[in-house]
Scaffold this motif. Structure first.
Motif, PDB file in Angstrom:
ATOM      1  N   TRP A  53      53.927 108.854  56.660  1.00 50.03           N
ATOM      2  CA  TRP A  53      53.422 107.874  55.710  1.00 50.03           C
ATOM      3  C   TRP A  53      53.809 108.206  54.278  1.00 50.03           C
ATOM      4  O   TRP A  53      54.065 107.330  53.457  1.00 50.03           O
ATOM      5  CB  TRP A  53      51.896 107.763  55.822  1.00 50.03           C
ATOM      6  CG  TRP A  53      51.180 109.025  55.415  1.00 50.03           C
ATOM      7  CD1 TRP A  53      50.863 110.084  56.201  1.00 50.03           C
ATOM      8  CD2 TRP A  53      50.720 109.353  54.110  1.00 50.03           C
ATOM      9  NE1 TRP A  53      50.243 111.061  55.471  1.00 50.03           N
ATOM     10  CE2 TRP A  53      50.123 110.632  54.184  1.00 50.03           C
ATOM     11  CE3 TRP A  53      50.733 108.694  52.876  1.00 50.03           C
ATOM     12  CZ2 TRP A  53      49.553 111.256  53.076  1.00 50.03           C
ATOM     13  CZ3 TRP A  53      50.172 109.310  51.769  1.00 50.03           C
ATOM     14  CH2 TRP A  53      49.588 110.580  51.880  1.00 50.03           C
ATOM     15  N   SER A  54      53.889 109.489  53.963  1.00 43.03           N
ATOM     16  CA  SER A  54      54.212 109.904  52.599  1.00 43.03           C
ATOM     17  C   SER A  54      55.716 110.011  52.358  1.00 43.03           C
ATOM     18  O   SER A  54      56.155 110.125  51.210  1.00 43.03           O
ATOM     19  CB  SER A  54      53.568 111.257  52.309  1.00 43.03           C
ATOM     20  OG  SER A  54      54.180 112.258  53.114  1.00 43.03           O
ATOM     21  N   GLY A  55      56.476 110.014  53.451  1.00 43.02           N
ATOM     22  CA  GLY A  55      57.912 110.253  53.318  1.00 43.02           C
ATOM     23  C   GLY A  55      58.265 111.721  53.308  1.00 43.02           C
ATOM     24  O   GLY A  55      59.435 112.081  53.243  1.00 43.02           O
ATOM     25  N   GLY A  56      57.253 112.580  53.417  1.00 41.40           N
ATOM     26  CA  GLY A  56      57.507 114.002  53.319  1.00 41.40           C
ATOM     27  C   GLY A  56      58.086 114.628  54.570  1.00 41.40           C
ATOM     28  O   GLY A  56      58.644 115.727  54.512  1.00 41.40           O
ATOM     29  N   SER A  57      57.952 113.936  55.702  1.00 41.95           N
ATOM     30  CA  SER A  57      58.487 114.459  56.961  1.00 41.95           C
ATOM     31  C   SER A  57      59.356 113.414  57.629  1.00 41.95           C
ATOM     32  O   SER A  57      58.984 112.242  57.686  1.00 41.95           O
ATOM     33  CB  SER A  57      57.343 114.844  57.913  1.00 41.95           C
ATOM     34  OG  SER A  57      56.557 115.871  57.355  1.00 41.95           O
ATOM     35  N   SER A  71      64.426 106.657  55.069  1.00 37.45           N
ATOM     36  CA  SER A  71      63.668 106.812  53.826  1.00 37.45           C
ATOM     37  C   SER A  71      62.717 105.630  53.686  1.00 37.45           C
ATOM     38  O   SER A  71      62.823 104.657  54.425  1.00 37.45           O
ATOM     39  CB  SER A  71      64.608 106.895  52.614  1.00 37.45           C
ATOM     40  OG  SER A  71      65.369 105.703  52.490  1.00 37.45           O
ATOM     41  N   ARG A  72      61.789 105.723  52.763  1.00 41.94           N
ATOM     42  CA  ARG A  72      60.845 104.630  52.546  1.00 41.94           C
ATOM     43  C   ARG A  72      60.503 104.532  51.075  1.00 41.94           C
ATOM     44  O   ARG A  72      60.539 105.519  50.342  1.00 41.94           O
ATOM     45  CB  ARG A  72      59.593 104.819  53.385  1.00 41.94           C
ATOM     46  CG  ARG A  72      58.720 105.994  52.998  1.00 41.94           C
ATOM     47  CD  ARG A  72      57.611 106.212  54.035  1.00 41.94           C
ATOM     48  NE  ARG A  72      56.683 105.097  54.118  1.00 41.94           N
ATOM     49  CZ  ARG A  72      55.868 104.902  55.145  1.00 41.94           C
ATOM     50  NH1 ARG A  72      55.869 105.724  56.182  1.00 41.94           N
ATOM     51  NH2 ARG A  72      55.046 103.863  55.144  1.00 41.94           N
ATOM     52  N   ASP A  73      60.164 103.316  50.669  1.00 38.80           N
ATOM     53  CA  ASP A  73      59.694 103.045  49.320  1.00 38.80           C
ATOM     54  C   ASP A  73      58.362 102.319  49.472  1.00 38.80           C
ATOM     55  O   ASP A  73      58.327 101.118  49.750  1.00 38.80           O
ATOM     56  CB  ASP A  73      60.707 102.180  48.569  1.00 38.80           C
ATOM     57  CG  ASP A  73      60.350 101.966  47.110  1.00 38.80           C
ATOM     58  OD1 ASP A  73      59.145 102.094  46.777  1.00 38.80           O
ATOM     59  OD2 ASP A  73      61.239 101.662  46.324  1.00 38.80           O
ATOM     60  N   ASN A  74      57.274 103.046  49.323  1.00 42.71           N
ATOM     61  CA  ASN A  74      55.952 102.455  49.551  1.00 42.71           C
ATOM     62  C   ASN A  74      55.613 101.403  48.503  1.00 42.71           C
ATOM     63  O   ASN A  74      54.821 100.501  48.772  1.00 42.71           O
ATOM     64  CB  ASN A  74      54.890 103.547  49.599  1.00 42.71           C
ATOM     65  CG  ASN A  74      54.949 104.343  50.898  1.00 42.71           C
ATOM     66  OD1 ASN A  74      55.543 103.913  51.896  1.00 42.71           O
ATOM     67  ND2 ASN A  74      54.358 105.530  50.887  1.00 42.71           N
ATOM     68  N   ALA A  75      56.190 101.508  47.330  1.00 45.84           N
ATOM     69  CA  ALA A  75      55.946 100.496  46.303  1.00 45.84           C
ATOM     70  C   ALA A  75      56.568  99.160  46.684  1.00 45.84           C
ATOM     71  O   ALA A  75      56.101  98.101  46.260  1.00 45.84           O
ATOM     72  CB  ALA A  75      56.483 100.965  44.966  1.00 45.84           C
ATOM     73  N   LYS A  76      57.625  99.209  47.503  1.00 49.70           N
ATOM     74  CA  LYS A  76      58.308  97.990  47.935  1.00 49.70           C
ATOM     75  C   LYS A  76      57.988  97.628  49.375  1.00 49.70           C
ATOM     76  O   LYS A  76      58.555  96.683  49.927  1.00 49.70           O
ATOM     77  CB  LYS A  76      59.821  98.154  47.776  1.00 49.70           C
ATOM     78  CG  LYS A  76      60.280  98.308  46.333  1.00 49.70           C
ATOM     79  CD  LYS A  76      61.798  98.404  46.244  1.00 49.70           C
ATOM     80  CE  LYS A  76      62.252  98.510  44.790  1.00 49.70           C
ATOM     81  NZ  LYS A  76      63.735  98.610  44.679  1.00 49.70           N
ATOM     82  N   ASN A  77      57.099  98.393  50.006  1.00 51.95           N
ATOM     83  CA  ASN A  77      56.750  98.133  51.411  1.00 51.95           C
ATOM     84  C   ASN A  77      57.999  98.055  52.299  1.00 51.95           C
ATOM     85  O   ASN A  77      58.097  97.174  53.164  1.00 51.95           O
ATOM     86  CB  ASN A  77      55.949  96.833  51.547  1.00 51.95           C
ATOM     87  CG  ASN A  77      54.485  96.998  51.179  1.00 51.95           C
ATOM     88  OD1 ASN A  77      54.104  98.015  50.602  1.00 51.95           O
ATOM     89  ND2 ASN A  77      53.671  96.014  51.499  1.00 51.95           N
ATOM     90  N   THR A  78      58.917  98.970  52.105  1.00 55.84           N
ATOM     91  CA  THR A  78      60.196  98.905  52.808  1.00 55.84           C
ATOM     92  C   THR A  78      60.597 100.279  53.317  1.00 55.84           C
ATOM     93  O   THR A  78      60.415 101.285  52.618  1.00 55.84           O
ATOM     94  CB  THR A  78      61.299  98.340  51.906  1.00 55.84           C
ATOM     95  OG1 THR A  78      60.905  97.037  51.432  1.00 55.84           O
ATOM     96  CG2 THR A  78      62.608  98.203  52.654  1.00 55.84           C
ATOM     97  N   VAL A  79      61.146 100.300  54.522  1.00 60.17           N
ATOM     98  CA  VAL A  79      61.736 101.505  55.079  1.00 60.17           C
ATOM     99  C   VAL A  79      63.214 101.223  55.316  1.00 60.17           C
ATOM    100  O   VAL A  79      63.600 100.096  55.645  1.00 60.17           O
ATOM    101  CB  VAL A  79      61.019 101.942  56.374  1.00 60.17           C
ATOM    102  CG1 VAL A  79      61.146 100.897  57.464  1.00 60.17           C
ATOM    103  CG2 VAL A  79      61.533 103.281  56.853  1.00 60.17           C
TER     104      VAL A  79
END
Length: 124
Positions: A53-57, A71-79
């Motif tokens: 969820w954090s992108g850390g793993s 990768s993911r950008d939680n601000a853009k709700n996109t993976v």
């Protein structure tokens, strides 16, 4: 409820690159583990990559390790799935999935929501 929409698939020559995107609806995207899976003709859906969820793993199938990056950008709700050095055997429909579990799953049964898929075709 999470709705997922994949994009970015297409036809590419072997050795080329594509970047897949998966846009999610809903305000709780950042709490979901996200994964990419693929399914070739006559084959079962197989794990490609996943991200916490954090992108850390991040986790990868052996067949794509070193070539694909999730990768993911939680601000853009996109993976995203950056795919480099593509091979003909990467040809498949690629699906993104969302899992509410904290533990990252590498099997389809661990994912609750799925997109409609995007076709990736790699020519030799």
């Amino acid at each position: 409820q999470v709705q997922l929409v994949e994009s970015g698939g297409g036809l590419v020559q072997a050795g080329g690159s594509l970047r897949l995107s998966c846009a999610a609806s809903g305000r709780t995207f950042s709490s979901y583990t996200m994964g990419w899976f693929r399914q070739g003709p006559g084959k079962e859906r197989e794990f490609v990559a996943a991200i916490s969820w954090s992108g850390g793993s991040t986790y990868y199938a052996d067949s794509v390790k070193g070539r694909f990056t999730i990768s993911r950008d939680n601000a853009k709700n996109t993976v995203y799935l950056q795919m480099n050095s593509l091979k003909p055997e990467d040809t498949a429909v690629y699906y993104c999935g969302a899992s509410p579990a904290i533990v990252v799953a590498t099997t389809p049964w661990g994912y609750k929501y799925w997109g409609q898929g995007t076709q990736v075709t790699v020519s030799s």
